[in-house]
Design a protein around this motif. Structure first.
Motif, PDB file in Angstrom:
ATOM      1  N   ASP A  54       4.008 107.499  -2.301  1.00  0.00           N
ATOM      2  CA  ASP A  54       3.958 106.835  -0.988  1.00  0.00           C
ATOM      3  C   ASP A  54       3.100 105.569  -1.059  1.00  0.00           C
ATOM      4  N   LYS A  55       1.978 105.633  -1.787  1.00  0.00           N
ATOM      5  CA  LYS A  55       1.104 104.472  -1.930  1.00  0.00           C
ATOM      6  C   LYS A  55       1.829 103.331  -2.630  1.00  0.00           C
ATOM      7  N   ILE A  56       2.541 103.664  -3.714  1.00  0.00           N
ATOM      8  CA  ILE A  56       3.299 102.645  -4.448  1.00  0.00           C
ATOM      9  C   ILE A  56       4.376 102.036  -3.556  1.00  0.00           C
ATOM     10  N   ALA A  57       5.048 102.903  -2.763  1.00  0.00           N
ATOM     11  CA  ALA A  57       6.101 102.407  -1.862  1.00  0.00           C
ATOM     12  C   ALA A  57       5.521 101.467  -0.808  1.00  0.00           C
ATOM     13  N   ARG A  58       4.341 101.821  -0.245  1.00  0.00           N
ATOM     14  CA  ARG A  58       3.692 100.959   0.746  1.00  0.00           C
ATOM     15  C   ARG A  58       3.291  99.625   0.130  1.00  0.00           C
ATOM     16  N   GLU A  59       2.720  99.673  -1.074  1.00  0.00           N
ATOM     17  CA  GLU A  59       2.307  98.442  -1.741  1.00  0.00           C
ATOM     18  C   GLU A  59       3.502  97.527  -2.003  1.00  0.00           C
ATOM     19  N   LEU A  60       4.637  98.133  -2.424  1.00  0.00           N
ATOM     20  CA  LEU A  60       5.847  97.351  -2.650  1.00  0.00           C
ATOM     21  C   LEU A  60       6.354  96.732  -1.348  1.00  0.00           C
ATOM     22  N   GLU A  61       6.283  97.515  -0.247  1.00  0.00           N
ATOM     23  CA  GLU A  61       6.736  97.014   1.046  1.00  0.00           C
ATOM     24  C   GLU A  61       5.826  95.880   1.535  1.00  0.00           C
ATOM     25  N   GLU A  62       4.503  96.060   1.360  1.00  0.00           N
ATOM     26  CA  GLU A  62       3.561  95.005   1.753  1.00  0.00           C
ATOM     27  C   GLU A  62       3.768  93.740   0.940  1.00  0.00           C
ATOM     28  N   GLN A  63       4.011  93.919  -0.351  1.00  0.00           N
ATOM     29  CA  GLN A  63       4.268  92.760  -1.214  1.00  0.00           C
ATOM     30  C   GLN A  63       5.541  92.042  -0.782  1.00  0.00           C
ATOM     31  N   LYS A  64       6.564  92.838  -0.438  1.00  0.00           N
ATOM     32  CA  LYS A  64       7.821  92.255   0.018  1.00  0.00           C
ATOM     33  C   LYS A  64       7.623  91.467   1.313  1.00  0.00           C
ATOM     34  N   MET A  65       6.845  92.043   2.260  1.00  0.00           N
ATOM     35  CA  MET A  65       6.571  91.353   3.518  1.00  0.00           C
ATOM     36  C   MET A  65       5.786  90.074   3.284  1.00  0.00           C
ATOM     37  N   ALA A  66       4.783  90.138   2.387  1.00  0.00           N
ATOM     38  CA  ALA A  66       3.981  88.947   2.083  1.00  0.00           C
ATOM     39  C   ALA A  66       4.849  87.847   1.487  1.00  0.00           C
ATOM     40  N   GLU A  67       5.759  88.218   0.604  1.00  0.00           N
ATOM     41  CA  GLU A  67       6.661  87.225   0.003  1.00  0.00           C
ATOM     42  C   GLU A  67       7.575  86.604   1.060  1.00  0.00           C
ATOM     43  N   MET A  68       8.038  87.436   2.025  1.00  0.00           N
ATOM     44  CA  MET A  68       8.884  86.914   3.099  1.00  0.00           C
ATOM     45  C   MET A  68       8.112  85.935   3.979  1.00  0.00           C
ATOM     46  N   ILE A  69       6.836  86.270   4.294  1.00  0.00           N
ATOM     47  CA  ILE A  69       6.016  85.382   5.128  1.00  0.00           C
ATOM     48  C   ILE A  69       5.775  84.060   4.420  1.00  0.00           C
ATOM     49  N   ILE A  70       5.463  84.134   3.113  1.00  0.00           N
ATOM     50  CA  ILE A  70       5.239  82.908   2.339  1.00  0.00           C
ATOM     51  C   ILE A  70       6.500  82.053   2.320  1.00  0.00           C
ATOM     52  N   ALA A  71       7.660  82.712   2.128  1.00  0.00           N
ATOM     53  CA  ALA A  71       8.931  81.975   2.105  1.00  0.00           C
ATOM     54  C   ALA A  71       9.203  81.302   3.444  1.00  0.00           C
ATOM     55  N   GLU A  72       8.918  82.024   4.567  1.00  0.00           N
ATOM     56  CA  GLU A  72       9.119  81.440   5.903  1.00  0.00           C
ATOM     57  C   GLU A  72       8.196  80.248   6.123  1.00  0.00           C
ATOM     58  N   LYS A  73       6.907  80.378   5.688  1.00  0.00           N
ATOM     59  CA  LYS A  73       5.965  79.269   5.842  1.00  0.00           C
ATOM     60  C   LYS A  73       6.411  78.054   5.048  1.00  0.00           C
ATOM     61  N   MET A  74       6.903  78.301   3.818  1.00  0.00           N
ATOM     62  CA  MET A  74       7.359  77.197   2.985  1.00  0.00           C
ATOM     63  C   MET A  74       8.557  76.490   3.619  1.00  0.00           C
ATOM     64  N   MET A  75       9.478  77.295   4.182  1.00  0.00           N
ATOM     65  CA  MET A  75      10.640  76.710   4.841  1.00  0.00           C
ATOM     66  C   MET A  75      10.224  75.907   6.068  1.00  0.00           C
ATOM     67  N   LYS A  76       9.267  76.463   6.851  1.00  0.00           N
ATOM     68  CA  LYS A  76       8.798  75.769   8.046  1.00  0.00           C
ATOM     69  C   LYS A  76       8.097  74.468   7.677  1.00  0.00           C
ATOM     70  N   GLN A  77       7.245  74.524   6.619  1.00  0.00           N
ATOM     71  CA  GLN A  77       6.534  73.334   6.175  1.00  0.00           C
ATOM     72  C   GLN A  77       7.510  72.272   5.676  1.00  0.00           C
ATOM     73  N   LYS A  78       8.519  72.717   4.947  1.00  0.00           N
ATOM     74  CA  LYS A  78       9.515  71.783   4.438  1.00  0.00           C
ATOM     75  C   LYS A  78      10.277  71.126   5.582  1.00  0.00           C
ATOM     76  N   LYS A  79      10.578  71.933   6.613  1.00  0.00           N
ATOM     77  CA  LYS A  79      11.286  71.399   7.775  1.00  0.00           C
ATOM     78  C   LYS A  79      10.427  70.369   8.502  1.00  0.00           C
ATOM     79  N   GLN A  80       9.099  70.678   8.653  1.00  0.00           N
ATOM     80  CA  GLN A  80       8.190  69.745   9.310  1.00  0.00           C
ATOM     81  C   GLN A  80       8.070  68.453   8.506  1.00  0.00           C
TER      82      GLN A  80
END
Length: 211
Positions: A54-80
């Motif tokens: 369960d811990k490994i699954a949570r860490e993978l999910e958190e990592q996935k969410m962090a990567e999605m947030i970074i990708a969204e920020k990069m897209m937003k910054q690029k758009k700006q």
């Protein structure tokens, strides 16, 4: 025959007595406790393994969410950045298309308590607030604004031409016997084409040519 039966009974009793008296022979209760301990250890091991999974699954999910947030920020910054770049290009194009027209500014310190400034189509009359505005008048045929201020002051009449497409000249004169002085603004266009703003608290009057 009777003797044989007695012998068999004697051997059985001996074996039973030996089983009860032998301390190294495991009892049913011991075997049950041992089984319970083994099961408990196995369950604890399974829980620990499941918690690790369960811990490994949570860490993978958190990592996935962090990567999605970074990708969204990069897209937003690029758009700006793209928007800013487009705006800069638009401003640059506008600047290239719009010819530079220098501002026409004239400042007149008419009296220590009267100042007039002209910048393009805006004329600002500034009078010390201790000389309140008594009256203002408009002479449409003559294209003049008249402003009377209370004040028992004495000075020679002052007249000045203005270098402007919208304002021709001004004059400041005193009527000491009536305890006021007057400022006259002569215009180059019809009165209807001007907007007047008066701030009595600061002694500021603004005339602006309508576009």
């Amino acid at each position: 025959m009777k003797l044989m039966s007695l012998s068999i009974l004697s051997i059985s009793l001996s074996l039973s007595l030996f089983a009860r008296e032998n301390p190294f022979e495991p009892t049913d209760q011991f075997l049950e406790q041992k089984s319970n301990i083994i099961n408990a250890n196995e369950q604890a091991k399974q829980k620990k393994e499941q918690a690790q999974k369960d811990k490994i699954a949570r860490e993978l999910e958190e990592q996935k969410m962090a990567e999605m947030i970074i990708a969204e920020k990069m897209m937003k910054q690029k758009k700006q950045e793209t928007t800013v770049e487009n705006n800069q290009k638009q401003v640059k194009t506008t600047k290239q298309q719009t010819p530079y027209i220098p501002s026409i500014v004239e400042n007149f310190k008419v009296l220590p308590f009267v100042k007039i400034q002209i910048e393009n189509d805006i004329l600002t009359l500034k009078v010390d607030p201790k000389y309140p505005l008594l009256n203002q008048d408009i002479l449409k045929p003559a294209k003049k604004f008249l402003f009377d201020f209370r004040g028992n002051v004495s000075f020679y009449t002052i007249r000045k031409d203005i270098v402007s497409e919208d304002y021709e000249s001004f004059a400041v004169g005193t009527h000491r016997e009536k305890n006021f002085f007057r400022v006259v603004i002569n215009l180059n266009d019809e009165m209807i084409n001007y907007t007047e703003t008066i701030d009595s608290k600061t002694g500021t009057i603004i005339l602006q040519k309508n576009k």
